[in-house]
Design an enzyme around this catalytic site. Structure first.
Site, PDB file in Angstrom:
ATOM      1  N   TYR A 101     -11.792   8.175 -13.754  1.00 37.83           N
ATOM      2  CA  TYR A 101     -12.084   6.916 -13.066  1.00 37.83           C
ATOM      3  C   TYR A 101     -12.745   5.920 -14.011  1.00 37.83           C
ATOM      4  CZ  TYR A 101     -13.886   3.769  -9.430  1.00 37.83           C
ATOM      5  OH  TYR A 101     -14.164   2.671  -8.656  1.00 37.83           O
ATOM      6  N   ASP A 137       0.849  -1.193   0.000  1.00 39.71           N
ATOM      7  CA  ASP A 137       0.000   0.000   0.000  1.00 39.71           C
ATOM      8  C   ASP A 137       0.884   1.242   0.000  1.00 39.71           C
ATOM      9  OD1 ASP A 137      -2.168   2.012   0.700  1.00 39.71           O
ATOM     10  OD2 ASP A 137      -3.294   0.145   0.857  1.00 39.71           O
ATOM     11  N   ASP A 157       4.356   2.518  -4.021  1.00 40.32           N
ATOM     12  CA  ASP A 157       3.421   3.228  -4.887  1.00 40.32           C
ATOM     13  C   ASP A 157       3.284   2.444  -6.191  1.00 40.32           C
ATOM     14  OD1 ASP A 157       2.086   5.046  -6.545  1.00 40.32           O
ATOM     15  OD2 ASP A 157       3.178   6.777  -5.769  1.00 40.32           O
ATOM     16  N   VAL A 158       2.064   2.031  -6.516  1.00 43.10           N
ATOM     17  CA  VAL A 158       1.871   1.243  -7.731  1.00 43.10           C
ATOM     18  C   VAL A 158       2.237   2.025  -8.992  1.00 43.10           C
ATOM     19  CG1 VAL A 158       0.161  -0.340  -6.765  1.00 43.10           C
ATOM     20  CG2 VAL A 158      -0.595   1.806  -7.835  1.00 43.10           C
ATOM     21  N   ASN A 180      -5.616  -4.456  -6.682  1.00 42.91           N
ATOM     22  CA  ASN A 180      -6.761  -3.806  -6.034  1.00 42.91           C
ATOM     23  C   ASN A 180      -6.570  -2.313  -5.817  1.00 42.91           C
ATOM     24  OD1 ASN A 180      -9.194  -3.829  -4.010  1.00 42.91           O
ATOM     25  ND2 ASN A 180      -7.463  -3.007  -2.834  1.00 42.91           N
TER      26      ASN A 180
END
Length: 272
Positions: free
Chosen positions: A168, A37, A75-76, A103
């Site tokens: 989004y 996360d 951090d993705v 996710n």
């Protein structure tokens, strides 16, 4: 012995909400967990994101199941950080990787300056997660299952003319393309790839003043927004409802399910 005993699952956005529910569900079935996360705020996101304390709670709850967990802050959006976290996790948990749950996501629906951030997290972050994870999965040679957590906004035109909301929906639609492309590419390695499309879920991403105000706004007649209600008489799903679907997809019960966009939405998409 649980159905997933001996397997290792990599979950992004694992500090709270759906990510935590996925971690607990898979751990309860025997899987060891690599939990990732960001644990810091993104400026364009108008609600509080997860913290180090949230991630610590996930660690505690997973350990209560008897499973092992390696928790990492990363951090993705940062491919190398994702790669380093995954490497650390697989080394500590026995050099295998069977399950990936992409996710991590943000929903800055009310933000007029959030287009790039939501694309970077919700789309590029998913690409980074899958592309980094598939290489050790292929190397370890155990097949496996990758699940992308999209949204009903990945199947229908949910949104409002605000950068955060349109971004989004664009990102969640893009995830379907990522899922289908990798499902074809990875099938030869017995790695399945699917996406899950929840309606509103009772998590901090939805249950905050900013998102509630956006939902109220788009529901009002004349605002150009869609009907946000579900077909079944439930306002919001629980994180565990989505985790149950993810568990099915990663289990042997779904061993021939790949390339599928699965709504878990109380009939939201069918109602449109």
């Amino acid at each position: 012995m649980g159905e997933l005993t001996g397997k290792v699952a990599f979950i992004t956005g694992a500090a709270r909400g759906q990510g935590r529910a996925h971690a607990i569900k898979l751990a309860s079935a025997g899987a060891d967990i690599i939990a990732l996360d960001l644990c810091e705020q993104i400026e364009s996101v108008p609600y509080p994101l997860a913290t180090d304390d949230d991630l610590a709670i996930t660690v505690e709850l997973v350990e209560k199941t008897g499973a092992r967990i390696v928790a990492c802050r990363a951090d993705v959006r940062d491919r190398e950080a994702v790669k380093a976290a995954l490497r650390r996790g697989t080394e500590e948990l026995g050099d295998r990787l069977d399950i990936v749950v992409a996710n991590a996501g943000i929903a800055p629906m009310t933000a007029v300056d959030a287009w790039q951030d939501v694309i970077d997290v919700n789309l590029t972050g998913v690409y980074n997660t899958v592309d980094v994870a598939m290489k050790p999965m292929i190397k370890f040679g155990n097949g496996g299952s990758i699940v992308l957590i999209s949204s009903v906004a990945g199947l229908v035109g949910v949104g409002a003319p605000i950068a955060g909301a349109v971004g989004y929906t664009a990102a969640k639609h893009g995830m379907v393309g990522i899922m289908r492309a990798y499902a074809n590419f990875l099938a030869q390695y017995s790695i399945r790839v699917n996406s899950v499309h929840p309606a509103g879920v009772n998590t901090p991403m939805i249950d905050n003043d900013f998102t509630r105000s956006w939902l109220d706004g788009v529901a009002q007649q004349g605002h150009g927004g869609p009907d946000m209600s579900n077909a079944l008489p439930v306002q919001a799903l629980e994180p565990e409802d989505i985790a149950n679907a993810v568990f099915w997809l990663v289990s042997d019960a779904a061993r021939y399910v790949t390339g599928t966009a699965l709504p878990v939405d109380a009939g939201y998409v069918n109602k449109r």
